[in-house]
Every structure is written in C-alpha cells, then in structure tokens.
Design a protein around this motif. Structure first.
Motif, PDB file in Angstrom:
ATOM      1  N   PRO A   2       0.828  -1.211   0.000  1.00 28.86           N
ATOM      2  CA  PRO A   2       0.000   0.000   0.000  1.00 28.86           C
ATOM      3  C   PRO A   2       0.857   1.253   0.000  1.00 28.86           C
ATOM      4  CG  PRO A   2       0.050  -1.015   2.184  1.00 28.86           C
ATOM      5  CD  PRO A   2       0.699  -1.988   1.242  1.00 28.86           C
ATOM      6  N   ALA A   3       0.248   2.328  -0.478  1.00 27.86           N
ATOM      7  CA  ALA A   3       0.963   3.597  -0.525  1.00 27.86           C
ATOM      8  C   ALA A   3       1.339   4.046   0.877  1.00 27.86           C
ATOM      9  CB  ALA A   3       0.108   4.661  -1.206  1.00 27.86           C
ATOM     10  N   ALA A   4       2.498   4.661   0.983  1.00 27.51           N
ATOM     11  CA  ALA A   4       2.961   5.131   2.287  1.00 27.51           C
ATOM     12  C   ALA A   4       2.091   6.264   2.790  1.00 27.51           C
ATOM     13  CB  ALA A   4       4.414   5.590   2.175  1.00 27.51           C
ATOM     14  N   ARG A   5       1.818   6.240   4.079  1.00 24.69           N
ATOM     15  CA  ARG A   5       1.020   7.314   4.682  1.00 24.69           C
ATOM     16  C   ARG A   5       1.803   8.623   4.635  1.00 24.69           C
ATOM     17  NH1 ARG A   5      -1.333   6.528  10.634  1.00 24.69           N
ATOM     18  NH2 ARG A   5      -2.621   5.033   9.441  1.00 24.69           N
ATOM     19  N   ALA A  19      16.426  11.238  13.674  1.00 23.16           N
ATOM     20  CA  ALA A  19      16.218  11.316  15.120  1.00 23.16           C
ATOM     21  C   ALA A  19      15.069  12.263  15.461  1.00 23.16           C
ATOM     22  CB  ALA A  19      17.504  11.767  15.810  1.00 23.16           C
ATOM     23  N   ASP A  20      14.958  13.366  14.735  1.00 22.71           N
ATOM     24  CA  ASP A  20      13.878  14.316  15.007  1.00 22.71           C
ATOM     25  C   ASP A  20      12.526  13.718  14.642  1.00 22.71           C
ATOM     26  OD1 ASP A  20      15.726  16.197  15.850  1.00 22.71           O
ATOM     27  OD2 ASP A  20      15.856  17.170  13.882  1.00 22.71           O
ATOM     28  N   ALA A  21      12.485  12.978  13.533  1.00 27.80           N
ATOM     29  CA  ALA A  21      11.223  12.357  13.126  1.00 27.80           C
ATOM     30  C   ALA A  21      10.779  11.295  14.127  1.00 27.80           C
ATOM     31  CB  ALA A  21      11.376  11.748  11.736  1.00 27.80           C
ATOM     32  N   VAL A  22      11.723  10.484  14.573  1.00 25.31           N
ATOM     33  CA  VAL A  22      11.391   9.449  15.550  1.00 25.31           C
ATOM     34  C   VAL A  22      10.933  10.086  16.851  1.00 25.31           C
ATOM     35  CG1 VAL A  22      12.354   7.577  16.938  1.00 25.31           C
ATOM     36  CG2 VAL A  22      12.926   7.744  14.509  1.00 25.31           C
ATOM     37  N   GLU A  23      11.603  11.136  17.282  1.00 23.33           N
ATOM     38  CA  GLU A  23      11.196  11.837  18.497  1.00 23.33           C
ATOM     39  C   GLU A  23       9.796  12.410  18.359  1.00 23.33           C
ATOM     40  OE1 GLU A  23      12.744  15.581  21.289  1.00 23.33           O
ATOM     41  OE2 GLU A  23      14.045  14.702  19.754  1.00 23.33           O
ATOM     42  N   HIS A  24       9.429  12.758  17.118  1.00 21.57           N
ATOM     43  CA  HIS A  24       8.097  13.289  16.849  1.00 21.57           C
ATOM     44  C   HIS A  24       7.026  12.189  16.855  1.00 21.57           C
ATOM     45  CE1 HIS A  24       5.596  16.633  15.378  1.00 21.57           C
ATOM     46  NE2 HIS A  24       4.977  15.750  14.598  1.00 21.57           N
ATOM     47  N   GLY A  25       7.453  10.955  16.936  1.00 22.62           N
ATOM     48  CA  GLY A  25       6.504   9.846  16.983  1.00 22.62           C
ATOM     49  C   GLY A  25       6.334   9.089  15.684  1.00 22.62           C
ATOM     50  N   ASP A  27       7.120   6.282  13.045  1.00 23.02           N
ATOM     51  CA  ASP A  27       7.669   4.922  13.088  1.00 23.02           C
ATOM     52  C   ASP A  27       8.938   4.860  12.233  1.00 23.02           C
ATOM     53  OD1 ASP A  27       8.244   2.216  12.885  1.00 23.02           O
ATOM     54  OD2 ASP A  27       6.150   1.611  12.674  1.00 23.02           O
ATOM     55  N   PRO A  28      10.071   4.358  12.763  1.00 25.16           N
ATOM     56  CA  PRO A  28      11.298   4.246  11.973  1.00 25.16           C
ATOM     57  C   PRO A  28      11.108   3.457  10.685  1.00 25.16           C
ATOM     58  CG  PRO A  28      11.776   3.881  14.289  1.00 25.16           C
ATOM     59  CD  PRO A  28      10.281   3.948  14.158  1.00 25.16           C
ATOM     60  N   GLU A  29      10.184   2.487  10.677  1.00 28.61           N
ATOM     61  CA  GLU A  29       9.940   1.721   9.462  1.00 28.61           C
ATOM     62  C   GLU A  29       9.389   2.612   8.357  1.00 28.61           C
ATOM     63  OE1 GLU A  29      10.129  -1.391   6.933  1.00 28.61           O
ATOM     64  OE2 GLU A  29      10.874  -1.344   9.015  1.00 28.61           O
ATOM     65  N   ARG A  30       8.579   3.597   8.751  1.00 35.12           N
ATOM     66  CA  ARG A  30       8.019   4.537   7.754  1.00 35.12           C
ATOM     67  C   ARG A  30       9.130   5.310   7.057  1.00 35.12           C
ATOM     68  NH1 ARG A  30       7.245   7.212   4.316  1.00 35.12           N
ATOM     69  NH2 ARG A  30       5.574   8.689   3.772  1.00 35.12           N
ATOM     70  N   LEU A  31      10.228   5.536   7.741  1.00 36.42           N
ATOM     71  CA  LEU A  31      11.325   6.325   7.186  1.00 36.42           C
ATOM     72  C   LEU A  31      12.179   5.537   6.200  1.00 36.42           C
ATOM     73  CD1 LEU A  31      12.424   8.143  10.465  1.00 36.42           C
ATOM     74  CD2 LEU A  31      10.814   8.928   8.723  1.00 36.42           C
ATOM     75  N   ARG A  32      11.858   4.258   6.011  1.00 31.77           N
ATOM     76  CA  ARG A  32      12.576   3.434   5.042  1.00 31.77           C
ATOM     77  C   ARG A  32      11.799   3.274   3.739  1.00 31.77           C
ATOM     78  NH1 ARG A  32      13.011   0.236   9.885  1.00 31.77           N
ATOM     79  NH2 ARG A  32      15.053   0.543  10.877  1.00 31.77           N
ATOM     80  N   ARG A  33      10.635   3.900   3.624  1.00 33.86           N
ATOM     81  CA  ARG A  33       9.804   3.739   2.444  1.00 33.86           C
ATOM     82  C   ARG A  33      10.406   4.481   1.247  1.00 33.86           C
ATOM     83  NH1 ARG A  33       4.642   1.768   3.756  1.00 33.86           N
ATOM     84  NH2 ARG A  33       4.378   1.606   1.499  1.00 33.86           N
ATOM     85  N   ALA A  34       9.994   4.053   0.043  1.00 33.03           N
ATOM     86  CA  ALA A  34      10.633   4.521  -1.195  1.00 33.03           C
ATOM     87  C   ALA A  34      10.332   5.977  -1.534  1.00 33.03           C
ATOM     88  CB  ALA A  34      10.202   3.629  -2.356  1.00 33.03           C
ATOM     89  N   ASP A  35       9.372   6.605  -0.852  1.00 31.37           N
ATOM     90  CA  ASP A  35       9.089   8.011  -1.151  1.00 31.37           C
ATOM     91  C   ASP A  35      10.072   8.955  -0.470  1.00 31.37           C
ATOM     92  OD1 ASP A  35       8.042   7.358   1.396  1.00 31.37           O
ATOM     93  OD2 ASP A  35       6.686   9.084   1.313  1.00 31.37           O
ATOM     94  N   LEU A  36      11.015   8.384   0.315  1.00 24.81           N
ATOM     95  CA  LEU A  36      12.016   9.190   1.003  1.00 24.81           C
ATOM     96  C   LEU A  36      13.416   8.812   0.531  1.00 24.81           C
ATOM     97  CD1 LEU A  36      10.663   9.115   4.685  1.00 24.81           C
ATOM     98  CD2 LEU A  36      10.487  10.998   3.034  1.00 24.81           C
TER      99      LEU A  36
END
Length: 298
Positions: A2-5, A19-25, A27-36
C-alpha cells in the motif's frame, strides 16, 4: 504494497533528521519507504526535493561550516558549470576538531576561520571563501569570483581579498596572481572571461562598463568594455539579447554608435569556445583606427 502514509508537517516537505522524526513519533519503518531519500546517513528528504547541502547542514557540528566552492555557491558567486552540477560539498572544521567523514563531502580543517550565517547556513565570510577557492579553482574562475565580490555584489573590497591571503600557504601565489586581474567594473562572469581573453590575446586592457556620449553630450548607451580613445566597444550578448524588445533596443542603440563613429564588436557564448574569429574582428577594428590615424597625421 500500500501507498505510504503521508508524513506530518514539516517532514512532508523538507529535509529532516531521522532522530527528530522518531522523536516526533514517526515509526522508523516509515522512514525506510521509497518516497524518502537518504542523502546523508541519519537524514531523510522527500524524493524529488533532495538538496545535499541542506542534508549535510543537518549533521554539521557547531565547529563546522561550509567553505570553498560550497560557500561560494551559497553567497551567489559565479562558478564553472562543472562545479555547479557535480562539485562536492566542502565542509571545514575549526582548528583541532575532527573532520567530517561522509560520502560526497570534502573535509578541511582551518585555523582561525572567519565565519558568518548566510541564508541559514554557517559559511566562510566572502573574502576568506575567495582565498579558499584558490586551492580548488583555476585562475579565470577565481578572478570571476573576485570580480563578483568587489563589483556588483559588493560583498568585499580588493583590500579584503588581499588581507585574506595567508602568506606562505600553498595557494597564496595563485591567489595573488588572480587578485592582480580582479576588476570592480565587471558585471558578469562572461564579461570577466571576455576581458581576460582579450588581454591574453594581446589587446590593451579595456575600460569596463563605459557610458558613451555623442559630441553634444547626449547619452548613447553603456558598453561592457571600451577602448574609448579608439572609439571601439566590445559587448557580450547573453541570451536575453535575443528577446524582441532587447533586440530592438540594441539595434537603436547601435545605430547611434555607428553615426558617431564607434565600432562595436559583439561576442556570444559560442565565442568562448572558438574566440579566434571574434578577436580577428577586434584586430580589424584596431587596424581601421590605426589607418585612420595615419591618414589624419599625413
């Protein structure tokens, strides 16, 4: 899959630290998606809006700053196309601090640097940046940056550039030679190239950005370069000269020069690669003036 949120603001539209994104809540897995994209370890950016300098800035320590050609680009100084398109990012560290070790980064260590914040980035001050570039650029490119700083940008004076040269350092001689050729009147890197090439070809050094008037004192126009005593002008025509209104203005202005016995030679970008024809026309202009002078004195 499915498309990344969509990420929450401001992470959806700017470069950010993991680190700032994770601190913001997030999910680290979301940061591995292909849109980034991951331009630098520990940094993410939306695909299609990656800026390597922005990414590096997020992982710089307080004792680090952008220098050399990277600082030149941040200051808006002209750089060769090869440097603008594929050049590495230069990061310097103050005194004994450890240098940055990252792919795509050229690291330096500088003693007693002078820095300032510009456009949100810590950078070398303009004069110091110019001297740093003496180690990574050729003479003509260094002169073009110097012309820009002491000319239209007003970011430094020739004395500032001279004071930035550190005697006994590896590139001090190259910087001094370039400084001897820096002129305050040049308004573009193309004009710098044209002036340097003309002098290299054996012509006298021209005056820069000269206001020309007719015999009655009426303003005819401003020319990029001139040998006023000979009534010869050399103009660099950039792409904007192809626009209809600019073309018509140039024609009217050149008519005024012609009837007032000025010889105007025009150069374009193509002459940078094959200047022989251009300089032959310029030699012919000087010969016309020399013949006329001999006739008047006979």
């Amino acid at each position: 899959m499915p498309a990344a949120r969509r990420l929450p603001a401001p992470f959806d539209r700017s470069t950010f630290r993991v680190a700032d994104a994770v601190e913001h809540g997030i999910d680290p897995e979301r940061l591995r998606r292909a849109d980034l994209a991951a331009p630098v370890h520990g940094v993410r950016a939306p695909i299609g809006s990656v800026d390597f300098v922005d990414a590096v800035a997020l992982v710089m320590r307080p004792d680090q700053f952008f220098s050399h050609t990277t600082a030149a680009a941040i200051w808006g100084a002209p750089l060769p196309q090869s440097v603008r398109s594929v050049g590495p990012v230069h990061v310097s560290t103050t005194r004994d601090g450890s240098r940055m070790r990252r792919p795509g980064v050229v690291a330096h260590r500088l003693d007693r640097p002078r820095t300032v914040e510009h456009r949100g980035f810590p950078v070398s001050v303009p004069a110091q940046m110019w001297f740093e570039c003496a180690g990574v650029l050729g003479q003509d490119a260094l002169v073009a940056i110097g012309d820009h700083l002491v000319g239209s940008a007003g970011l430094a004076t020739a004395d500032d550039l001279r004071a930035s040269i550190r005697p006994g350092t590896r590139f001090a001689l190259a910087a001094r030679r370039a400084l001897d050729l820096v002129r305050a009147g040049a308004e573009s890197p193309q004009e710098t190239w044209l002036r340097l090439a003309a002098v290299e070809a054996g012509f006298p050094e021209p005056e820069l950005n000269v206001d020309v008037h007719d015999g009655a004192g009426r303003f005819l126009g401003r020319v990029d370069m001139a040998w006023s005593e000979f009534g010869i002008a050399l103009e660099y025509d950039g792409d904007h000269h192809r626009e209809r209104d600019t073309f018509r203005h140039d024609q009217r202005r050149d008519n005024g020069f012609v009837v007032n016995d000025w010889l105007v030679i025009h150069a374009t970008a193509s002459d940078a690669h094959r200047p022989a024809v251009l300089f032959e026309r310029l030699r012919q202009a000087f010969e016309v003036r020399a013949v006329g002078s001999r006739r008047r004195s006979a």
